[in-house]
Structure formats: structure tokens, C-alpha cells
Design a protein around this motif. Structure first.
Motif, mmCIF file in Angstrom:
data_model
loop_
_atom_site.group_PDB
_atom_site.id
_atom_site.type_symbol
_atom_site.label_atom_id
_atom_site.label_comp_id
_atom_site.label_asym_id
_atom_site.label_seq_id
_atom_site.Cartn_x
_atom_site.Cartn_y
_atom_site.Cartn_z
ATOM 1 N N ALA A 169 0.826 -1.207 0.000
ATOM 2 C CA ALA A 169 0.000 0.000 0.000
ATOM 3 C C ALA A 169 0.861 1.260 0.000
ATOM 4 O O ALA A 169 2.008 1.257 0.458
ATOM 5 C CB ALA A 169 -0.913 0.013 1.229
ATOM 6 N N ASP A 173 -1.751 6.067 2.503
ATOM 7 C CA ASP A 173 -2.964 5.290 2.789
ATOM 8 C C ASP A 173 -2.825 4.538 4.110
ATOM 9 O O ASP A 173 -3.775 4.455 4.895
ATOM 10 C CB ASP A 173 -3.241 4.302 1.652
ATOM 11 N N ARG A 177 -5.086 5.094 7.682
ATOM 12 C CA ARG A 177 -5.746 4.040 8.455
ATOM 13 C C ARG A 177 -5.269 4.047 9.894
ATOM 14 O O ARG A 177 -6.057 3.821 10.826
ATOM 15 C CB ARG A 177 -5.483 2.676 7.800
#
Length: 209
Positions: A169, A173, A177
Motif C-alpha cells: 500500500a 494510505d 488508516r
């Protein structure tokens, strides 16, 4: 930004460096009892170099997760009060024990930071600082589980390694999270990328809710 009490800037080898007073640990230069805090080898040192408001004060009681062989936690112990240092791997813990011989306020614990119940009988509650540098999946969850040790006005100083969460990822990102998960138990005060010193790392300063 003013530096925490016990952390100074001094000229070492011809350039200005962060230093703390104590015995050298990892081959860092030392002048007149002051040892260089190498931001390239310490995420917390990088936070200080970049002007992050860590809220560290002299004499703070600290729980440090991911102490490894003692590079950063030795500087923390130079500045702060009782410093509980949790490390999961036996080999670096042996080095950490050697570091603690010169620091009476440093208490190494061979424990898993993902299981705070295994050291809750040793670590006091109401601590001023929770410092975390644990390269594992679920870094935000570890911070939430260890929130129990912090005082209501205490602070979390977290270094998030994106690749430990998800190697595929995009780091931003991953960091989004992590922020979202942390917000379940913390108010985020500041976040800062540490790429100047540590690629794909995010510094987080937060206060428990």
C-alpha cells in the motif's frame, strides 16, 4: 521550538548536533560527557530535529515500546525519570541490559508490547509518556492496548513504519488508516512525516481520551 530539559544543541565534529548527557551506547560521538543523539538512527531524535512538539519534560515517567538494543531509549533515560523499556527479542534485550547498568532509572523488560497484561504488574500507571517504535503490523492497536498506562494528560509519541503495516500500500494510505484507528482512543495533536531521516515513517503525537 524549545528542546526538552536535558536535550541541548552543541557543536560536535564541526556541526551542531542534538546531545544528551550520559555514557555512549552505540558508537555515537561524545564531548565533555554529552553524547550525540543521532536522528538518522532514532525516530524520536528525528522528531526533535524536525521540531515536533513532543511534550517531553525532564523527570517524566516513561513506557518505551520497541526498545531494541537501547539506541533511543538510552537518550530517553538520560533525560527522563523511570523508564520502562519493553523489547520482544532476547538478543537486543541482552544489549539493553548492558545499557541499563549505567542508568539506574532504566528498567528493561523482555516482553511483547502487543500483550501489556504480561507487564502490567511491573509498570506503574499514570505515566507521562508512551513512546512506541514497534515494527509490526497493527501499530495503532499496540498503542491502544498500552494506553492504560498513561495519565489523563500523558502523551503518546508514536513512530509508524508504513512497510510494517502493508508493503504493497501507499504509505499515505497506511498512515490514514493508522490515524483512524488511533482516534478510537486518542486525540491526535500533531503528525509529521519523518522521510528526511527515515523513509516512509510518520510521527504521531497524541493524548489519551
Amino acid at each position: 521550538m524549545s528542546l526538552p530539559e536535558g536535550v541541548e544543541r552543541r557543536t560536535v565534529d564541526g556541526r551542531e548536533r542534538l546531545v544528551t548527557r550520559g555514557d555512549p551506547v552505540y558508537g555515537e560521538p561524545s564531548v565533555d560527557g554529552w553524547r550525540v543523539w543521532d536522528a538518522g538512527r532514532s525516530k524520536l531524535g528525528a522528531m526533535l530535529e524536525l521540531g515536533v512538539e513532543t511534550g517531553i519534560e525532564g523527570g517524566d515517567a516513561v513506557l518505551y515500546l520497541g526498545a531494541a538494543s537501547g539506541t533511543t531509549v538510552s537518550h530517553v533515560a538520560d533525560v527522563c525519570g523511570p523508564t520502562y523499556a519493553v523489547e520482544f527479542a532476547p538478543r537486543p534485550t541482552r544489549d539493553l541490559l548492558d545499557v541499563a547498568e549505567d542508568r539506574e532509572n532504566l528498567f528493561p523488560l523482555l516482553k511483547d508490547a502487543r500483550r501489556p497484561e504480561t507487564y502490567a504488574h511491573v509498570v506503574e500507571s499514570g505515566l507521562d509518556l508512551l513512546v512506541q517504535d514497534v515494527a509490526t503490523r497493527g501499530q495503532a492497536d499496540v498503542a491502544l492496548r498500552n494506553r492504560r498506562f498513561l495519565a489523563a494528560d500523558g502523551r503518546l509519541l508514536l513512530a509508524v513504519k508504513a512497510r510494517s503495516e502493508d508493503v504493497t500500500a501507499a504509505p499515505e494510505d497506511v498512515f490514514a488508516r493508522v490515524r483512524e484507528t488511533l482516534s478510537e482512543g486518542y486525540d491526535l495533536l500533531e503528525t509529521r512525516r519523518l522521510d528526511r531521516y527515515h523513509a516512509d515513517h510518520l510521527a504521531v503525537v497524541a493524548r489519551p481520551r
